[in-house]
Scaffold this motif. Sequence first.
Motif, mmCIF file in Angstrom:
data_model
loop_
_atom_site.group_PDB
_atom_site.id
_atom_site.type_symbol
_atom_site.label_atom_id
_atom_site.label_comp_id
_atom_site.label_asym_id
_atom_site.label_seq_id
_atom_site.Cartn_x
_atom_site.Cartn_y
_atom_site.Cartn_z
ATOM 1 N N VAL A 151 0.849 -1.080 0.103
ATOM 2 C CA VAL A 151 0.029 -0.133 0.034
ATOM 3 C C VAL A 151 0.751 1.143 -0.016
ATOM 4 N N TRP A 155 2.816 0.527 -4.482
ATOM 5 C CA TRP A 155 1.559 1.059 -5.249
ATOM 6 C C TRP A 155 2.000 2.466 -5.403
ATOM 7 N N ASN A 159 2.439 3.845 -9.501
ATOM 8 C CA ASN A 159 1.468 4.847 -9.828
ATOM 9 C C ASN A 159 2.314 5.949 -10.299
ATOM 10 N N ALA A 176 -2.088 7.621 -5.315
ATOM 11 C CA ALA A 176 -1.502 6.454 -4.491
ATOM 12 C C ALA A 176 -0.244 7.317 -3.666
#
Lengths: 600, 276
Positions: A151, A155, A159, A176
């Motif tokens: 997370v 990510w 991104n 993100a």
Amino acid sequence: MKTKLATITRNKKGQPASTEQTVVAETLRIGRGADCKLHLSDPRIALFHAEVICGVDGVSYIEARGGVVSVDGSFESAATLKTGQRILVGPFELIVLPPQTDVDLALSVELIDPLKDDLEEVKSHVKAGLKSTWLSKRTFSWLAGAAVFLVFLAWPVLNALERGHGKDTTKPVLAADASWDVGPLASAHASFGSNCSSCHQQPFVHVTNGACEDCHKKIGWHFALDTKEAKAVHTGVFGDTRCSSCHRDHKGANGLVRTDSRLCTDCHQNLKSRHPQTGVVDVAEFTKDHPPFKVSMLVPGKTGAAALVRIAQDDKTRYVEASGLKFPHDVHMSAKGLRGPNGKAQMECKNCHVPDETSTRFKPVTMGEHCQSCHSLEFEPKATTRQVPHGKVADVMATLQEYYAQAALTDAAIDVVLEDGIKRPGQRVGETKREAALSWANSKAEKITQELFEIRVCFECHQIKRGEANAEPAMRWLIAPIAVTQHWLPKARFPHSRHDTYKCGSCHDVAGSKKSADIAIPDIKNCRECHGGNVTSKDKAPGTCETCHGFHTGSPKSGVPPILPGSNQPKLMPKTAAAISYQTAHASLATQNGTGGAPQ
Amino acid sequence: MRHRTILEYRDYRYLKLAVLIVVAVIFAYGWYAYPLGHYGGTPLGYTLGTIGALLIFWLMWLGVQKRRYRTTGDVKGWLSAHIYLGTSLLVIATLHAAFQVGWNVHTLAYVLMIIVIASGFYGVYTYLRFPGLMTENLAEDTLESLTLKIADIDREARRLALGMSDEVNQAVLASIQKTRIGGGVYAQLREQVSSCPTTSAVKLIKSRSGTVKGDAARKHQDLYGMMLRKERLVRRARIDIRYKAIMDIWLFFHVPLSVALLAALVAHIVAVFFYW
């Protein structure tokens, strides 16, 4: 009844061995009680578990008593016994054997569900240690670590890479990398929002000056780069300085601009030792070693060109204004009032000093707007609607000649004696008389011109010398060049609007000023009455460097010239301004003041 | 010689080291005046961040070392250093962050670190408190020996109960077959178990003592004594399991959150330099 009981036991290999006994009783009581003929010593058996009874017809049946009996898989309270039938009494299995001659009933008895070993039983109920439960450090660690990693790292990186990192400048739908944001942006940058790559254009590379200059194209240098030396010093001091070494964003709405005094004093308290050639005085603290203010004053040059000259306020011999005008503040501000066009009036500062659009400084004082309502340019008491132009000497003379010529030729009721009666209405004026009239008009204009430049009207405000008597009209009176300083302290910012709770006179001592040579700019002591120094004080307003000064005050890249002393100053007067007119001088001033928006 | 705890290891060697570090860091923070104020990106901020990150990596290395059963130095020393230097992280990381927090990965790493350290404090507390209580509870027994004793009682009680009423016999059987010691996470952490078959059996036997006479009464009394002994043994076994569980449970937070902290720390560092 007589019953044969075959008790079956098995060895380790499971091979059965049978022990037979014959029991004679009225009924066959089954249980762990001592009175039971079929004595089953097991805690799972009731004291009197069941009973086998032989009926009158010779048929035996079993009845449950204190325990439960299962016949062929189903619990029964009573069941008839048939050969081969399997009856479960607790952990024991009873099988009805084929009828035998000498007994009423033959049963085999076998313990088919023996009790566990007691230790095994206890151990099976002891469950110690959290490792034996669903808790698992390894699983939890993997889950927690992977969740955070995915997370908050994978990510956002994916991104950013997917968006081309800086190439795609549209606002992402779902940012993100928002979780990477270290703090709120400065209010001016808030519109970038979550588009990090507006500034962070390359991964793992500092925000470049170029990223800032994409927008801030016109930001000024720290000082004017108008000489080779200045450029060399600038490169030496600021050559590899990044914008963000001073301007750190993500520090809240107002966090982008440094306001601490160290921004300045780190260099300026020892500037002489760093750069011996500098003309700037060392300063570390406003309240202690800040030098007296230097005004930037317009001074008419000997050659006619005016220049901005920096004069310290303690330089008493030079700290004198030479504006070319006569303006005694005390007369204008007299408590008795002045005679104005509409009667007696008490003048106030704001009558002439009108704040500019920013309420920081003041609009230029102009003859037309601020003086002329009282200082009318009327020249003929009988003709109050006519005024000479506020311009060149030649224009004034021409106006007067035109006026008096016309007066001589018309029926104007003017205060002159017309000796030869030329104002006879309806008669043509002859050549001789016209010449006489023109001669009179010229003579009259000459006289009034001299009056205006030497006695009244122009002379009232301007410093005027008489020129050559036979010179061209424009050179017959020499009007001192006008040098009205508009920004006295251009290197500092002083927002008048923030000080408007004070009366003008509490800082600008003009009440007793009898000469226009007086300069009413407050000195540093005046400021120190209210402003403290770099250290926050309980009873003083802040007095850090930044309170008055800015950093990017040098020539901006926009090309707008700064108001600074030096070779790059705008020329304020035409070179041949020996007899410069008011208008010409003000035209120059307008040019200079018009660009007065240069950095402070 | 008095038993010395891990906290007192070698005359508080690591306490002294940690105090030295903390004092130095606080002094540096107070002395260092960066023009833009304190934050993680100042030279001091980077220094404190580097020290903090290295400490975290090193402290986690202890866990790996323990798992490998390969001792670098003595385990007590490692643990003492782990505790004190881990605690010093509170100051180092707080000053690195300069008391700034936000809803971001940076504060996530900080908060995870605080939780890990707090759980570590709890661990130290359990290490200091519960071994003594465990010894007090078990005396010369072990959980194994308690189990053996319980099995012995079970065997005897079962035999004795065979001659008693079905009610008593059933209660004894239930006590043998259904008395749970420990169990799931919740059960291990509790000492009291509601509706424990052994306790029920004790109560039942006691309540039935008036119903039997003579020889049976003596046997009944014997059985009651046995079951009381068993009840005490069971309680001690449960207390032992509970203490062990309390001494272990924090590690199920400490270790996974340490790993989460490691991930957040890496994310924090990458994020800072990715958007430098």
